[in-house]
Design an enzyme around this catalytic site. Sequence first.
Site, mmCIF file in Angstrom:
data_model
loop_
_atom_site.group_PDB
_atom_site.id
_atom_site.type_symbol
_atom_site.label_atom_id
_atom_site.label_comp_id
_atom_site.label_asym_id
_atom_site.label_seq_id
_atom_site.Cartn_x
_atom_site.Cartn_y
_atom_site.Cartn_z
ATOM 1 N N HIS A 180 7.466 -12.034 -23.726
ATOM 2 C CA HIS A 180 8.003 -13.129 -22.658
ATOM 3 C C HIS A 180 8.907 -12.825 -21.806
ATOM 4 O O HIS A 180 9.860 -12.117 -21.914
ATOM 5 C CB HIS A 180 8.467 -14.281 -23.588
ATOM 6 C CG HIS A 180 8.754 -15.574 -22.754
ATOM 7 N ND1 HIS A 180 9.895 -16.249 -22.987
ATOM 8 C CD2 HIS A 180 8.220 -16.072 -21.502
ATOM 9 C CE1 HIS A 180 9.937 -17.358 -21.873
ATOM 10 N NE2 HIS A 180 8.941 -17.350 -21.167
ATOM 11 N N ASP A 186 -2.467 -2.715 -4.823
ATOM 12 C CA ASP A 186 -3.777 -2.199 -4.154
ATOM 13 C C ASP A 186 -3.885 -0.704 -3.840
ATOM 14 O O ASP A 186 -2.788 0.146 -4.684
ATOM 15 C CB ASP A 186 -3.659 -2.922 -2.716
ATOM 16 C CG ASP A 186 -2.490 -2.416 -1.838
ATOM 17 O OD1 ASP A 186 -1.913 -1.207 -1.825
ATOM 18 O OD2 ASP A 186 -2.096 -3.544 -0.871
ATOM 19 N N ARG A 216 8.741 -6.630 1.411
ATOM 20 C CA ARG A 216 8.284 -5.310 1.001
ATOM 21 C C ARG A 216 9.133 -4.454 0.270
ATOM 22 O O ARG A 216 8.583 -3.981 -0.851
ATOM 23 C CB ARG A 216 7.945 -4.816 2.267
ATOM 24 C CG ARG A 216 7.092 -3.259 1.864
ATOM 25 C CD ARG A 216 6.539 -2.741 3.217
ATOM 26 N NE ARG A 216 6.328 -1.233 3.072
ATOM 27 C CZ ARG A 216 6.411 -0.384 3.814
ATOM 28 N NH1 ARG A 216 6.881 -0.339 4.930
ATOM 29 N NH2 ARG A 216 5.879 0.927 3.346
ATOM 30 N N TYR A 248 -1.597 -5.811 1.799
ATOM 31 C CA TYR A 248 -0.523 -6.583 1.320
ATOM 32 C C TYR A 248 -1.358 -7.522 -0.011
ATOM 33 O O TYR A 248 -1.063 -8.619 -0.089
ATOM 34 C CB TYR A 248 -0.173 -7.559 2.253
ATOM 35 C CG TYR A 248 0.789 -7.062 3.366
ATOM 36 C CD1 TYR A 248 1.953 -6.746 3.073
ATOM 37 C CD2 TYR A 248 0.220 -6.968 4.838
ATOM 38 C CE1 TYR A 248 2.511 -6.157 3.971
ATOM 39 C CE2 TYR A 248 0.944 -6.297 5.682
ATOM 40 C CZ TYR A 248 2.243 -5.985 5.431
ATOM 41 O OH TYR A 248 2.822 -5.439 6.371
ATOM 42 N N ASN A 295 -0.877 -6.582 -3.180
ATOM 43 C CA ASN A 295 0.030 -6.202 -4.325
ATOM 44 C C ASN A 295 0.366 -7.602 -5.178
ATOM 45 O O ASN A 295 0.831 -8.540 -4.286
ATOM 46 C CB ASN A 295 1.027 -5.477 -4.053
ATOM 47 C CG ASN A 295 0.748 -4.253 -3.315
ATOM 48 O OD1 ASN A 295 -0.141 -3.542 -3.538
ATOM 49 N ND2 ASN A 295 1.187 -4.202 -2.149
#
Length: 145
Positions: free
Chosen positions: A22, A30, A111, A133, A135
């Site tokens: 947890h 990507d 980023r 983008y 990810n």
Amino acid sequence: MLKGIPAIISPELLRVLCEMGHGDRICIGDGNFPAESVGRDAIVVRCDGHGVAELLDAILKVFPLDTYVPQPVSLMEKVPGDTVETPIWDTYRQIIAKYDSRPDPVGFIERFAFYDAARTCYAVVATGERALYANVILQKGVVVE
């Protein structure tokens, strides 16, 4: 082979998902994501040839998202001024909605802050995703049954 486990989840990825507790986080990067350098202190799982969306859907079938945080899913924010389109984010939202009923469990991280967050993940999954983008970081919740 196991019943109920999506075939795209390799034995290595399944082991990682099972080991996570947890609050642990996993980054799915990507094809342009620097998985090996960012994941230097984590477990790096190679899933070349697969896209992030198909892995996200498969992972969320077996991986509970954290219900104790408002946004257990984080995406890499576009760099200001970048005009690239990000239709994959809509795909992610559709996939996530199948597994999480909250109005908006998805947040965005700048980023370079995303790279820093990924460095603290339990594991980094390297994919062949070509979308930019694309990810995503997932924070694990608890299984309640």
